[in-house]
Write an enzyme that holds these catalytic residues in place. Structure first.
Site, PDB file in Angstrom:
ATOM      1  N   SER A 170       0.952  -1.215   0.055  1.00  0.00           N
ATOM      2  CA  SER A 170       0.000   0.099   0.014  1.00  0.00           C
ATOM      3  C   SER A 170       1.088   1.320  -0.020  1.00  0.00           C
ATOM      4  O   SER A 170       1.517   1.617   1.189  1.00  0.00           O
ATOM      5  CB  SER A 170      -0.674   0.045   1.319  1.00  0.00           C
ATOM      6  N   ASP A 323      -5.600   0.599  -9.346  1.00  0.00           N
ATOM      7  CA  ASP A 323      -6.784   1.401  -9.636  1.00  0.00           C
ATOM      8  C   ASP A 323      -7.382   1.225 -11.283  1.00  0.00           C
ATOM      9  O   ASP A 323      -8.555   1.600 -11.492  1.00  0.00           O
ATOM     10  CB  ASP A 323      -6.467   2.826  -9.543  1.00  0.00           C
ATOM     11  N   ARG A 397     -14.555   5.063 -10.460  1.00  0.00           N
ATOM     12  CA  ARG A 397     -13.845   4.437 -11.683  1.00  0.00           C
ATOM     13  C   ARG A 397     -14.704   3.323 -12.157  1.00  0.00           C
ATOM     14  O   ARG A 397     -14.868   2.849 -13.250  1.00  0.00           O
ATOM     15  CB  ARG A 397     -12.526   3.655 -11.114  1.00  0.00           C
TER      16      ARG A 397
END
EC number: 2.5.1.19
Length: 444
Positions: A170, A323, A397
């Site tokens: 992360s 992402d 998204r």
């Protein structure tokens, strides 16, 4: 907030040269680091989506002076490392996990008390992964279960440097610890088994902090920052966001005859996993005019329509494209053959459970798909049927990805709410339609 449904219909070829908005990750950091610097930081190309505007408001509340001129240039007059003041109001981080987690690191090693909240999506996301190491450095927290927002941070007067091994890859947690380490005497180190985005390290070095990255035993990376530096204001040119460019890239690839050029796109190698994967699938992407801006590699991308073929995406690539899996899934649905994406557990704790949302949306649009605990398999067949309204769960998204799918589907694809697109990609619909897309309010 009133839902804003949108519908996307199959279009012809896309063409044009455009620049997508500035990189969101770099925009957040430019404001934060400028606020900690001595002197003035000048920022060009800052993303003006709601997430970043919330960060600007938060840094003002913590003592920085931030202005924007008529030409879109932002100026930040910082307070110096250790100079943040206690905010008189709750800091509302809106929809941004990046802003919330990095900001928690910033204030944790200041002797101030700070209250955080966010929107309905952000308050569901886990923050314990950040509060655990920050507690080791001396901060205290009161929060909902799982460290979820709203929460209050009681910063420490006597911060302690730590060496912390990330249990999960992360960049947000890594950055929070490094930012806490800025106002901590000694050296603070984060060990990561897999390389994650290094925007914080690059920008900290650009501002004058001492940052060191070295390979250690077992192949892990140890990233260290030396505390209590005097960093000085700099000029930051924010590149176009590669995560935003991804939607236009895939749209051009899946529409026959398309030829689109995207300018100034950030090409940090820890962010380009999607582009590597698309090229493996047969994408015609040319990288032009490679250069560097504020320590970040940048290029112009020429994207031409391509026949894509399914591939297997290895789990070690996930940190460099975490992402982008929703829009990669759209490319996979329009490809020939099967695409297998592995190592996706992190998608279940994003703005929504993106793994489940993508699988459900594709299935509703007639695409054969299987989701596992940390994997997604998409069986592409060229032209998806479409004809569904996809639930977005307030996830920008998901909304943008399925609007792109509708551009290639036999039947239109609608999303139940597009309001949250503005948090990361202001002007998305207008830019897409400028290239030739057909995105509009659903037909009655």
């Amino acid at each position: 907030m009133t839902p804003r449904p949108l519908q996307s219909r199959q279009t012809g070829s896309l063409s044009g040269t455009v620049r997508v908005p500035g990189d969101k990750s770099i925009s957040h950091r430019a404001l934060m680091f400028g606020a900690l610097a001595i002197g003035e930081t000048v920022i060009h190309g800052l993303l003006t989506g709601e997430d970043v505007l919330n960060t600007a408001a938060a840094m003002r509340a913590l003592g920085a002076t931030i202005t924007r001129d008529d030409h879109g240039v932002w100026r930040v007059r910082g307070v110096g490392v250790g100079g943040l003041v206690e905010a008189s109001q709750v800091l509302d981080m809106g929809n941004s996990g990046t802003a919330a987690r990095l900001m928690m690191g910033l204030v944790a090693t200041h002797p101030i008390t700070t209250f955080f909240t966010g929107d309905a999506s952000l308050t569901k996301r886990p923050m314990a992964r950040v509060t655990t190491p920050l507690e080791q450095m001396g901060a205290s927290f009161v929060s909902r279960s799982g460290g979820r927002l709203p929460l209050v941070i009681i910063g420490t007067e006597n911060p302690v440097p730590i060496t912390y091994r990330l249990p999960v890859a992360s960049a947000q947690v890594k950055s929070a610890i490094l930012l806490a380490g800025l106002n901590t005497p000694g050296v603070t180190t984060v060990i990561e088994a897999e390389p994650t985005r290094d925007h914080s390290e690059l920008m900290l070095a650009h501002f004058g902090a001492t940052v060191k990255t070295e390979r250690i035993e077992g192949g892990a990376l140890a990233v260290s920052v030396t505390g209590e530096p005097e960093i000085t204001g700099k000029t930051v040119n924010v590149p176009a966001d590669p995560s935003s460019a991804a939607f236009l890239t895939v749209a051009a690839l899946i529409r026959p005859g398309s030829d689109v050029t995207l300018t100034d796109v950030g090409m940090n190698p820890r962010r380009t996993g999607l582009y590597d994967t698309l090229i493996e699938m047969g994408a015609d992407i040319t990288f032009l005019n490679r250069r560097e801006q504020a320590g970040e590699p940048v290029a112009d991308l020429r994207v031409r329509s391509s026949e894509l073929t399914g591939v297997t995406v290895p789990p070690e690539r996930a940190p460099s494209m975490i992402d982008e899996y929703p829009i990669l899934s759209v490319a996979a649905a329009c490809a020939n053959g099967t695409t297998r994406m592995l190592g996706l557990a992190e998608l279940r704790v994003k703005e929504s459970d993106r793994l489940a949302m993508v699988a459900d949306g594709l299935a509703a649009c007639g695409v054969a798909v299987e989701a596992g605990p940390d994997s997604l398999t998409v069986h592409g067949a060229g032209v998806p049927p479409g004809g569904a309204t996809v639930a977005t769960a307030m996830d920008h998204r998901i909304a943008m990805s399925f609007l792109v799918l509708g551009m290639a589907s036999s039947q239109p694809v609608a999303v139940d709410d597009s309001e949250f697109i503005e948090t990361s990609f202001p002007g998305f619909v207008e830019l897409m339609n400028e290239l030739g897309a057909r995105i509009s309010a659903p037909e009655a």
